[in-house]
Design a protein around this motif. Structure first.
Motif, PDB file in Angstrom:
ATOM      1  N   ALA A  26       0.454  -7.673 -11.602  1.00 57.93           N
ATOM      2  CA  ALA A  26       0.419  -6.911 -12.850  1.00 57.93           C
ATOM      3  C   ALA A  26      -0.669  -5.857 -12.717  1.00 57.93           C
ATOM      4  O   ALA A  26      -1.863  -6.180 -12.745  1.00 57.93           O
ATOM      5  CB  ALA A  26       0.139  -7.835 -14.028  1.00 57.93           C
ATOM      6  N   LEU A  27      -0.282  -4.602 -12.541  1.00 58.71           N
ATOM      7  CA  LEU A  27      -1.239  -3.530 -12.311  1.00 58.71           C
ATOM      8  C   LEU A  27      -1.903  -3.120 -13.624  1.00 58.71           C
ATOM      9  O   LEU A  27      -1.347  -3.340 -14.714  1.00 58.71           O
ATOM     10  CB  LEU A  27      -0.536  -2.337 -11.669  1.00 58.71           C
TER      11      LEU A  27
ATOM     12  N   PRO B 298      -3.212   0.517  -2.555  1.00 61.92           N
ATOM     13  CA  PRO B 298      -2.771   1.322  -3.710  1.00 61.92           C
ATOM     14  C   PRO B 298      -1.319   1.028  -4.079  1.00 61.92           C
ATOM     15  O   PRO B 298      -0.419   1.849  -3.832  1.00 61.92           O
ATOM     16  CB  PRO B 298      -2.957   2.749  -3.205  1.00 61.92           C
ATOM     17  N   LEU B 299      -1.072  -0.118  -4.659  1.00 61.49           N
ATOM     18  CA  LEU B 299       0.302  -0.515  -4.970  1.00 61.49           C
ATOM     19  C   LEU B 299       0.983   0.473  -5.916  1.00 61.49           C
ATOM     20  O   LEU B 299       2.176   0.763  -5.767  1.00 61.49           O
ATOM     21  CB  LEU B 299       0.307  -1.919  -5.582  1.00 61.49           C
ATOM     22  N   ALA B 300       0.239   0.983  -6.907  1.00 62.49           N
ATOM     23  CA  ALA B 300       0.852   1.920  -7.857  1.00 62.49           C
ATOM     24  C   ALA B 300       1.319   3.191  -7.148  1.00 62.49           C
ATOM     25  O   ALA B 300       2.436   3.672  -7.379  1.00 62.49           O
ATOM     26  CB  ALA B 300      -0.148   2.259  -8.962  1.00 62.49           C
ATOM     27  N   ALA B 301       0.472   3.752  -6.272  1.00 66.45           N
ATOM     28  CA  ALA B 301       0.858   4.973  -5.568  1.00 66.45           C
ATOM     29  C   ALA B 301       1.966   4.697  -4.559  1.00 66.45           C
ATOM     30  O   ALA B 301       2.853   5.545  -4.349  1.00 66.45           O
ATOM     31  CB  ALA B 301      -0.361   5.569  -4.862  1.00 66.45           C
ATOM     32  N   MET B 302       1.957   3.531  -3.936  1.00 66.74           N
ATOM     33  CA  MET B 302       2.986   3.208  -2.947  1.00 66.74           C
ATOM     34  C   MET B 302       4.348   3.046  -3.601  1.00 66.74           C
ATOM     35  O   MET B 302       5.361   3.559  -3.101  1.00 66.74           O
ATOM     36  CB  MET B 302       2.575   1.943  -2.190  1.00 66.74           C
ATOM     37  N   THR B 303       4.404   2.352  -4.731  1.00 67.99           N
ATOM     38  CA  THR B 303       5.698   2.198  -5.411  1.00 67.99           C
ATOM     39  C   THR B 303       6.108   3.496  -6.107  1.00 67.99           C
ATOM     40  O   THR B 303       7.300   3.747  -6.304  1.00 67.99           O
ATOM     41  CB  THR B 303       5.623   1.063  -6.443  1.00 67.99           C
TER      42      THR B 303
ATOM     43  N   THR C 297       9.097  -3.217 -12.725  1.00 65.96           N
ATOM     44  CA  THR C 297       8.772  -3.113 -14.154  1.00 65.96           C
ATOM     45  C   THR C 297      10.028  -2.981 -14.998  1.00 65.96           C
ATOM     46  O   THR C 297      10.195  -3.670 -16.019  1.00 65.96           O
ATOM     47  CB  THR C 297       7.856  -1.901 -14.394  1.00 65.96           C
ATOM     48  N   ASP C 298      10.943  -2.114 -14.595  1.00 65.91           N
ATOM     49  CA  ASP C 298      12.160  -1.876 -15.383  1.00 65.91           C
ATOM     50  C   ASP C 298      13.182  -2.981 -15.205  1.00 65.91           C
ATOM     51  O   ASP C 298      14.214  -2.986 -15.888  1.00 65.91           O
ATOM     52  CB  ASP C 298      12.787  -0.541 -14.980  1.00 65.91           C
TER      53      ASP C 298
ATOM     54  N   GLU D 281      -7.261 -10.425   0.319  1.00 59.36           N
ATOM     55  CA  GLU D 281      -7.296 -11.273  -0.866  1.00 59.36           C
ATOM     56  C   GLU D 281      -6.269 -10.788  -1.880  1.00 59.36           C
ATOM     57  O   GLU D 281      -6.504  -9.797  -2.576  1.00 59.36           O
ATOM     58  CB  GLU D 281      -8.701 -11.241  -1.486  1.00 59.36           C
ATOM     59  N   PRO D 282      -5.115 -11.453  -1.986  1.00 62.22           N
ATOM     60  CA  PRO D 282      -4.156 -11.104  -3.043  1.00 62.22           C
ATOM     61  C   PRO D 282      -4.553 -11.768  -4.363  1.00 62.22           C
ATOM     62  O   PRO D 282      -4.714 -12.988  -4.430  1.00 62.22           O
ATOM     63  CB  PRO D 282      -2.831 -11.667  -2.499  1.00 62.22           C
ATOM     64  N   ARG D 283      -4.765 -10.957  -5.376  1.00 57.12           N
ATOM     65  CA  ARG D 283      -5.100 -11.474  -6.700  1.00 57.12           C
ATOM     66  C   ARG D 283      -4.048 -10.999  -7.699  1.00 57.12           C
ATOM     67  O   ARG D 283      -3.103 -10.318  -7.329  1.00 57.12           O
ATOM     68  CB  ARG D 283      -6.494 -11.015  -7.120  1.00 57.12           C
ATOM     69  N   GLY D 284      -4.233 -11.357  -8.949  1.00 58.00           N
ATOM     70  CA  GLY D 284      -3.212 -11.049  -9.935  1.00 58.00           C
ATOM     71  C   GLY D 284      -2.986  -9.582 -10.167  1.00 58.00           C
ATOM     72  O   GLY D 284      -1.889  -9.166 -10.553  1.00 58.00           O
ATOM     73  N   ASP D 285      -4.020  -8.751  -9.911  1.00 52.70           N
ATOM     74  CA  ASP D 285      -3.889  -7.322 -10.205  1.00 52.70           C
ATOM     75  C   ASP D 285      -3.930  -6.453  -8.961  1.00 52.70           C
ATOM     76  O   ASP D 285      -4.058  -5.230  -9.061  1.00 52.70           O
ATOM     77  CB  ASP D 285      -4.995  -6.886 -11.157  1.00 52.70           C
ATOM     78  N   GLY D 286      -3.834  -7.033  -7.770  1.00 48.73           N
ATOM     79  CA  GLY D 286      -3.815  -6.208  -6.573  1.00 48.73           C
ATOM     80  C   GLY D 286      -4.268  -6.961  -5.334  1.00 48.73           C
ATOM     81  O   GLY D 286      -4.504  -8.179  -5.369  1.00 48.73           O
ATOM     82  N   ILE D 287      -4.385  -6.214  -4.219  1.00 45.93           N
ATOM     83  CA  ILE D 287      -4.726  -6.789  -2.916  1.00 45.93           C
ATOM     84  C   ILE D 287      -5.951  -6.067  -2.386  1.00 45.93           C
ATOM     85  O   ILE D 287      -5.972  -4.832  -2.297  1.00 45.93           O
ATOM     86  CB  ILE D 287      -3.567  -6.639  -1.916  1.00 45.93           C
ATOM     87  N   THR D 288      -6.980  -6.827  -2.029  1.00 44.12           N
ATOM     88  CA  THR D 288      -8.199  -6.280  -1.443  1.00 44.12           C
ATOM     89  C   THR D 288      -8.266  -6.683   0.026  1.00 44.12           C
ATOM     90  O   THR D 288      -8.025  -7.843   0.363  1.00 44.12           O
ATOM     91  CB  THR D 288      -9.445  -6.777  -2.186  1.00 44.12           C
ATOM     92  N   VAL D 289      -8.600  -5.728   0.891  1.00 41.21           N
ATOM     93  CA  VAL D 289      -8.635  -5.961   2.332  1.00 41.21           C
ATOM     94  C   VAL D 289     -10.059  -5.733   2.836  1.00 41.21           C
ATOM     95  O   VAL D 289     -10.698  -4.737   2.481  1.00 41.21           O
ATOM     96  CB  VAL D 289      -7.664  -5.018   3.071  1.00 41.21           C
ATOM     97  N   HIS D 290     -10.554  -6.651   3.667  1.00 42.14           N
ATOM     98  CA  HIS D 290     -11.867  -6.535   4.281  1.00 42.14           C
ATOM     99  C   HIS D 290     -11.686  -6.453   5.793  1.00 42.14           C
ATOM    100  O   HIS D 290     -10.883  -7.189   6.374  1.00 42.14           O
ATOM    101  CB  HIS D 290     -12.747  -7.730   3.936  1.00 42.14           C
TER     102      HIS D 290
END
Length: 345
Positions: A283-284, A238-243, A310-311, A189-198
């Motif tokens: 947008a994290l 974990p998009l923040a940790a991956m980027t 971001t930059d 599920e891709p949402r505005g603040d991240g991706i959740t996987v089931h």
């Protein structure tokens, strides 16, 4: 509808690569021997029956239709599915259609069949009590059709693959193969603040309950928080940790319980073409903007391509709204950028 249910033994933990190779070689040899035994003719040879229809859907539902005239006069007819002392007898039901000859039909639900080759036999009994047992011939071989699905599909619940095979004698049989341990993705599920996987583990009894993202090419890993409910799991990409693991755009694969994550229990030939997904901007919570693409590869593996933009976000007066620069290469530091219209979530 009739069912056959034979519970397989509990699978151990994940074996070593040598153990997997030895197990595969042993199973292949056993299948060859069992297929030869299933096709062996016992006693006086009876001609094989050619079915009007013989198919297997999702390794779970066996459908059989026989021309009643070819079977002959019989007070009782049934289909026998057997492997050694184990087996099931399914009555054949007579169906009369307005157009065409009468048929003898059966529908069988196969559940948790043990590894091996299962013999198919049609048994008839006439008014005088004479019993005849004849094998089935498989459907005539035809050129494979260019369809988006495979001719054989695993059971989506257990991962077991059951196929209709031809023995050396020309007789049809069922060959059941237990699934390897798999981490099966149910949905993401891709949402505005991240991706959740089931997803869920199939055929795995490993105590390893960790999950991690693995960057392609250099195998950099990032831990992933995962919540468990029995064999089912839910994880947050974990998009923040991956980027934050390095500059540029990279492709990441995922492993859950030591197993690669993907859509494996499917009959789709090319999951990447069948399930296209767009790039999105997320947008994290920390304020970062990440451009990511959650997708399936051609083999069914789940992967995420992501890049911290971001930059690089536009400010008023810098350029056309809705555009961000992207790198020429799939991965790297982002040198040599070009402009591309961005698809937002």
């Amino acid at each position: 509808m009739h069912r056959i249910g034979i519970t397989p033994p509990r699978l151990p933990g994940l074996p070593s690569p040598l153990g997997r190779r030895l197990r595969a070689a042993t199973r292949s040899t056993r299948f060859r021997l069992e297929r030869a035994a299933a096709g062996r003719v016992r006693g006086r040879s009876e001609p094989l029956l050619t079915p009007a229809h013989l198919s297997l859907r999702d390794s779970r539902t066996l459908n059989l239709a026989l021309d009643a005239a070819a079977v002959g006069a019989a007070d009782r007819a049934r289909l026998l599915i057997s492997r050694g002392p184990r087996g099931l007898a399914v009555p054949l039901v007579r169906e009369t259609h307005t157009a065409g000859a009468p048929l003898l039909t059966a529908t069988v639900t196969l559940r948790d069949m043990r590894d091996g080759v299962w013999r198919l036999t049609v048994e008839t009994r006439d008014a005088g009590g004479r019993v005849r047992r004849r094998g089935l011939a498989p459907a005539a071989d035809a050129a494979p059709l260019a369809t988006p699905t495979l001719p054989h599909a695993p059971d989506p619940r257990t991962g077991a693959l059951v196929r209709i095979v031809r023995c050396r004698s020309g007789r049809a049989a069922l060959q059941a193969t237990r699934s390897r341990p798999r981490a099966e993705l149910a949905r993401f599920e891709p949402r505005g603040d991240g991706i959740t996987v089931h997803g869920r583990l199939v055929g795995a009894a490993s105590p390893d309950r960790r999950a991690r993202a693995v960057r392609r090419r250099d195998k950099v890993t990032v831990p992933v928080d995962v919540a468990w409910s029995g064999a089912a799991f839910t994880l947050r990409v974990p998009l923040a940790a991956m980027t934050g693991a390095g500059p540029g755009q990279w492709v990441w694969d995922f492993r859950v319980g030591g197993l690669p994550l993907g859509r494996w229990l499917s009959d789709v030939r090319d999951p990447a073409a069948a399930c296209p997904t767009p790039f999105r901007v997320f947008a994290l919570p920390g304020g970062a903007l990440v451009r990511a693409h959650a997708h399936f590869t051609g083999t069914g593996a789940f992967a995420v391509t992501c890049w911290d933009i971001t930059d690089l976000a536009w400010t008023p007066g810098q350029g056309p709204a809705g555009q961000v620069p992207v790198p020429d290469a799939v991965s790297g530091s982002g040198a040599g950028r070009r402009e591309l219209t961005e698809e937002t979530s």
